[in-house]
Design a protein around this motif. Structure first.
Motif, PDB file in Angstrom:
ATOM      1  N   ALA B 155       0.819  -1.223   0.000  1.00  0.00           N
ATOM      2  CA  ALA B 155       0.000   0.000   0.000  1.00  0.00           C
ATOM      3  C   ALA B 155       0.847   1.266   0.000  1.00  0.00           C
ATOM      4  N   LYS B 156       2.118   1.143   0.408  1.00  0.00           N
ATOM      5  CA  LYS B 156       2.987   2.323   0.410  1.00  0.00           C
ATOM      6  C   LYS B 156       4.036   2.262  -0.713  1.00  0.00           C
ATOM      7  N   LEU B 158       6.631   0.364  -0.975  1.00  0.00           N
ATOM      8  CA  LEU B 158       7.983   0.357  -0.392  1.00  0.00           C
ATOM      9  C   LEU B 158       8.881  -0.629  -1.130  1.00  0.00           C
ATOM     10  N   LEU B 159      10.126  -0.228  -1.365  1.00  0.00           N
ATOM     11  CA  LEU B 159      11.028  -1.065  -2.156  1.00  0.00           C
ATOM     12  C   LEU B 159      12.010  -1.880  -1.322  1.00  0.00           C
ATOM     13  N   ASN B 160      12.122  -1.583  -0.039  1.00  0.00           N
ATOM     14  CA  ASN B 160      13.193  -2.225   0.735  1.00  0.00           C
ATOM     15  C   ASN B 160      12.731  -2.990   1.966  1.00  0.00           C
ATOM     16  N   GLY B 161      11.516  -3.484   1.938  1.00  0.00           N
ATOM     17  CA  GLY B 161      11.042  -4.259   3.078  1.00  0.00           C
ATOM     18  C   GLY B 161       9.802  -3.638   3.678  1.00  0.00           C
ATOM     19  N   PRO B 162       9.221  -4.350   4.652  1.00  0.00           N
ATOM     20  CA  PRO B 162       7.920  -3.917   5.167  1.00  0.00           C
ATOM     21  C   PRO B 162       7.990  -2.678   6.051  1.00  0.00           C
ATOM     22  N   CYS B 163       6.861  -2.003   6.177  1.00  0.00           N
ATOM     23  CA  CYS B 163       6.747  -0.934   7.169  1.00  0.00           C
ATOM     24  C   CYS B 163       6.562  -1.603   8.531  1.00  0.00           C
ATOM     25  N   SER B 164       6.221  -0.823   9.534  1.00  0.00           N
ATOM     26  CA  SER B 164       6.107  -1.387  10.889  1.00  0.00           C
ATOM     27  C   SER B 164       4.706  -1.900  11.188  1.00  0.00           C
ATOM     28  N   GLY B 165       3.829  -1.857  10.178  1.00  0.00           N
ATOM     29  CA  GLY B 165       2.430  -2.140  10.484  1.00  0.00           C
ATOM     30  C   GLY B 165       1.952  -3.544  10.175  1.00  0.00           C
ATOM     31  N   THR B 166       2.855  -4.447   9.783  1.00  0.00           N
ATOM     32  CA  THR B 166       2.409  -5.794   9.411  1.00  0.00           C
ATOM     33  C   THR B 166       1.916  -6.560  10.634  1.00  0.00           C
ATOM     34  N   GLU B 172      -1.200  -3.204   7.113  1.00  0.00           N
ATOM     35  CA  GLU B 172      -1.749  -2.285   8.122  1.00  0.00           C
ATOM     36  C   GLU B 172      -2.959  -1.531   7.598  1.00  0.00           C
ATOM     37  N   VAL B 173      -3.055  -1.432   6.282  1.00  0.00           N
ATOM     38  CA  VAL B 173      -4.129  -0.648   5.697  1.00  0.00           C
ATOM     39  C   VAL B 173      -5.432  -1.444   5.615  1.00  0.00           C
TER      40      VAL B 173
END
Ligand code: SF4
Lengths: 290, 231
Positions: B155-156, B158-166, B172-173
């Motif tokens: 959803a963001k 991101l190219l280098n790994g997950p955000c903190s919301g998994t 997270e969304v």
């Protein structure tokens, strides 16, 4: 004499930082006395960048308030709202205002906020932003152009030891350390064992780990459960425990977590957040015996 | 394929309600497959408009047509042969945004209005269900990311790994949707290929995605490109 977070990091002392959410609007009347009080006891105040995508004052404004009152500030920089030109430009602006610490974050998704039709930018991700900050501190912008006057930043990243599953989270943390960071600040942690792989890897690389501690409020339990707070994952038994409790008890729970983390040497410091209840941060610090 | 959905009927009706000669043009390719703008949908919209406008006391004449690909000039020649397009007060295009625009270019004397919203480039998961897969960014990283596009599926982006919301492997969304980075990690881990994502991926080259983009096949460059300009 103004405090220096960088010096605190180097000193080896147990670090204490706390989070301030800038106001929606210009009134800093409530925040000013809290900032002044906390400046005396914390090593730095982390100033959030439109957390949960709720539009509020830019973190620079409150960073200046912290600095003018003798403290040190860590400016949060989110990739969500600005492209690479704006991010670099704002970083230079921040440096010119005397801001010396930055925390690079992806940013909570826009769907949690109050401007849900805004464009999520994410031109850079947090790892690429860390590289960008590094490059600026080495005198070059992302395009390789030379800077006239080089900013100095102490650079931090975030990680979430409560994310599930952990291996992809650890992989990203490793990339952040590979790029080069001075400290890592975690999201609030409740299962303290989850800190172990992060703190082990951080120590191996000489990176200080500041563990997140959050004041949990009984009236927010339903929002904690429905996922309204991205990255805040509270175990079921703790959620049951905080049902209907008074704020004093919430302070006690946060203080106990800090004591346990310190005792078990699971971190090099703590970062306390109590969004909307910043006045209670001092109580937590006192109750934790810091 | 390009996936679209029909606009709400009231929106389409409002746009054409002052017109007495209407041509509805469907497209036989992507939007026909996703049940939004093919022959059947043209018939349904035409009937709905005849009834609604008729009940409103409008004297209205509605014609229907479907071209195989509205995004290709070649197929519009056929439409011009079958219909005297300039006779109509309005053309309602049931193609994707590309088709609507080509129709507007070719029949620039006419008012052309869209009956669909173009939603994404995706795949058919089963009857009646499609999922987004590609943002046509001209920067494909699928070789590194186990054939799962982080720009589209995260959803963001991101190219280098997950955000903190998994959480529990979900995004997270939306807790119904798998976290793209968990899928990428798991697929590579199962293959013993985690090395693919161990290096930092550089920022996207947005300049490649300059809009409006033009692509001329090498073999046709002599025909279409003179002095670096498309002719
Ligand atoms: S949870 Fe996963 S898919 Fe969702 S925004 Fe974060 S990294 Fe992307």
């Amino acid at each position: 004499m103004r405090k220096s977070f960088k010096e605190a990091l180097a000193s080896g002392k147990f670090l204490v930082t706390a989070q301030i959410v800038p106001p929606k609007g210009m009134d800093i009347g409530t925040l000013t006395p809290i900032v002044k009080d906390l400046n005396d006891v914390v090593d730095a105040l982390g100033i959030a960048d439109n957390p949960r995508a709720v539009m509020s004052m830019s973190p620079w404004g409150i960073c200046r308030l912290v600095l003018e009152n003798g403290g040190d500030a860590i400016m949060h920089v989110s990739c969500r709202d600005r492209n690479r030109i704006a991010l670099q430009s704002d970083l230079l602006g921040a440096a010119s205002l005397g801001i010396r610490n930055v925390l690079c974050i992806s940013g909570d998704h826009i769907r949690f906020g109050d401007h849900i039709d805004a464009m999520p930018v994410h031109d850079l991700d947090s790892v690429q932003l860390l590289e960008t900050v590094r490059s600026l501190t080495q005198g070059r912008d992302m395009a390789g152009q030379k800077l006239v006057g080089i900013p100095e930043f102490c650079v931090g990243a975030v990680a979430n030891p409560e994310a599930d599953p952990l291996p992809p989270q650890l992989l990203k943390f490793q990339k952040k350390m590979q790029v080069g960071i001075d400290f890592v600040q975690t999201h609030p942690v409740f299962n303290l064992d989850n800190l172990v792989p992060f703190v082990d890897q951080a120590r191996e690389k000489g990176v200080k780990l500041i563990a997140g501690v959050r004041l949990l409020m009984a009236e927010e339990v339903s929002s904690y459960k429905d996922g309204s707070y991205p990255g805040l994952f509270i175990p079921e038994d703790l959620l049951a425990e905080i049902q209907g409790i008074k704020v004093e008890k919430s302070v006690e729970i946060a203080a106990q977590l800090i004591k346990a983390m310190r005792e078990k040497k699971l971190c090099d410091g703590i970062h306390i957040s109590a969004p909307g209840h910043e006045g209670k941060i001092m109580n937590i610090i006192k109750a934790a015996g810091i | 394929m390009i996936v679209g959905t029909r606009k709400p009927f009231s929106e389409i009706k409002d746009v054409v309600s002052g017109d007495s000669k209407i041509l509805i043009v469907g497209c036989g390719t992507c939007v026909a497959v996703c049940l939004a703008g093919g022959e059947t949908e043209v018939t349904i919209l035409a009937s709905q408009l005849r009834i609604a406008l008729g009940l409103g006391g409008h004297d209205v004449h509605i014609d229907e047509a479907v071209v195989e690909r509205q995004c290709d000039r070649e197929f519009l020649v056929d439409l011009s042969k079958k219909k005297n397009v300039t006779d109509y007060d309005v053309i309602v295009s049931m193609a994707c945004g590309a088709g609507v625009q080509l129709l507007s270019d070719v029949y620039d004397q006419n008012l052309v209005v869209p009956a669909l919203n173009t939603v994404f480039i995706g795949v058919a998961e089963g009857p009646g269900i499609w999922t987004e897969r590609c943002q046509s960014c001209d920067n494909c990283v699928l070789a590194e990311t186990a054939g799962i596009c982080p720009i589209t599926m995260c959803a963001k982006g991101l190219l280098n790994g997950p955000c903190s919301g998994t959480r529990h492997g979900k995004c997270e969304v939306n807790a119904e949707i798998d976290c793209a980075w968990v899928k990428i990690y798991d697929r590579l881990a199962a293959r013993g290929d985690l090395e693919c994502i161990s290096k930092v991926l550089p920022p996207r080259k947005n300049s490649r995605q300059a809009h409006p983009a033009v692509l001329t096949h090498e073999a046709y460059k002599r025909r279409f490109v003179k002095d670096e300009k498309i002719v």
